[in-house]
Motif scaffolding. Sequence first.
Motif, PDB file in Angstrom:
ATOM      1  N   ASP A  18       0.846  -1.211   0.000  1.00  0.00           N
ATOM      2  CA  ASP A  18       0.000   0.000   0.000  1.00  0.00           C
ATOM      3  C   ASP A  18       0.875   1.252   0.000  1.00  0.00           C
ATOM      4  O   ASP A  18       0.616   2.208  -0.741  1.00  0.00           O
ATOM      5  CB  ASP A  18      -0.916   0.020   1.229  1.00  0.00           C
ATOM      6  CG  ASP A  18      -2.009  -1.040   1.161  1.00  0.00           C
ATOM      7  OD1 ASP A  18      -2.237  -1.566   0.048  1.00  0.00           O
ATOM      8  OD2 ASP A  18      -2.612  -1.348   2.208  1.00  0.00           O
ATOM      9  N   ILE A  22       1.058   4.250  -2.819  1.00  0.00           N
ATOM     10  CA  ILE A  22       0.889   5.674  -2.477  1.00  0.00           C
ATOM     11  C   ILE A  22       2.113   6.470  -2.933  1.00  0.00           C
ATOM     12  O   ILE A  22       1.987   7.512  -3.584  1.00  0.00           O
ATOM     13  CB  ILE A  22       0.658   5.846  -0.954  1.00  0.00           C
ATOM     14  CG1 ILE A  22      -0.697   5.256  -0.557  1.00  0.00           C
ATOM     15  CG2 ILE A  22       0.740   7.322  -0.559  1.00  0.00           C
ATOM     16  CD1 ILE A  22      -0.861   5.030   0.947  1.00  0.00           C
ATOM     17  N   GLU A 248      -4.816  -5.129  -3.031  1.00  0.00           N
ATOM     18  CA  GLU A 248      -4.366  -3.831  -2.492  1.00  0.00           C
ATOM     19  C   GLU A 248      -4.483  -2.716  -3.529  1.00  0.00           C
ATOM     20  O   GLU A 248      -4.786  -1.577  -3.186  1.00  0.00           O
ATOM     21  CB  GLU A 248      -2.917  -3.927  -1.980  1.00  0.00           C
ATOM     22  CG  GLU A 248      -2.733  -4.885  -0.813  1.00  0.00           C
ATOM     23  CD  GLU A 248      -3.762  -4.676   0.299  1.00  0.00           C
ATOM     24  OE1 GLU A 248      -3.883  -3.548   0.807  1.00  0.00           O
ATOM     25  OE2 GLU A 248      -4.448  -5.661   0.654  1.00  0.00           O
ATOM     26  N   MET A 252      -6.529   0.647  -2.931  1.00  0.00           N
ATOM     27  CA  MET A 252      -5.894   1.966  -3.071  1.00  0.00           C
ATOM     28  C   MET A 252      -6.593   2.807  -4.141  1.00  0.00           C
ATOM     29  O   MET A 252      -6.685   4.024  -4.001  1.00  0.00           O
ATOM     30  CB  MET A 252      -4.396   1.816  -3.422  1.00  0.00           C
ATOM     31  CG  MET A 252      -3.539   1.406  -2.238  1.00  0.00           C
ATOM     32  SD  MET A 252      -3.507   2.677  -0.926  1.00  0.00           S
ATOM     33  CE  MET A 252      -4.279   1.787   0.407  1.00  0.00           C
TER      34      MET A 252
END
Length: 259
Positions: A18, A22, A248, A252
């Motif tokens: 994650d 990001i 994931e 996200m």
Amino acid sequence: MANTKELSVEDKLRALYDLQLIDSRIDEIRNVRGELPLEVEDLEDEVAGLSTRLEKLKTDLESIEEQIKEKKGAIEDHKAAIKKYTEQQKNVRNNREFNSLSKEIEFQELEIQLAEKQIREMKASIEHKTETIAQSSERLEAKTSHLSHKKSELDAIMAETEKEESFLIEKSAEYEGMIEERLLNAYKRIRTSVRNGLAVVSIERGASAGSFFTIPPQTQMEIAARKKIITDEHSGRILVDSSLADEEREKMEQLFSKI
């Protein structure tokens, strides 16, 4: 926020992936800006330098014009002295006095010649500086216009991305807080050592994403079991299985869509 001591290996892998998603999104935003902020900074320095040079040239020009005025005043003084000495010659009593006054007149004439020569040189300097000022002004105008255009371009990009970037930076810090220090340091070290900033990658078609080196089936099984942190022996990147990565990524994407 989750306590890092309570995280299972799988949770750590999810948090790491994650964080990678990001940070990669932040990288994309910054890549859009590219070299623009530095370009704007360089242009600002150049415009400031040109402005300073232009001001100095104008000050020099004013100084030369003042000097010419002084020289012209001195010439008038020398002419007045010549007139005075010529008048005095009419009333001399002997040759010695006449010759002495003649020398004074000659000296004054030489001073006039010198002042006139200096005026000619200063006028040539004015001509050169005036030309330089015109060229510098033109260049300054072009650079100022270019700077204005680049600033507008940067402002537009910043307006578009600033909110998203601020949100993502906060989220990055939040996810960093979920990861134990040793693992986080490893992640950051790998991220700075690889070209695209990818420290955590998924397995794709039997190889780590972006790599042509096949990962042995036994290792692939261990990665899929999510029981320990495994790194790619060729690139040093942390590896996750494709199912975890898909889950994931979807999570996200939902987070990013809220920005």
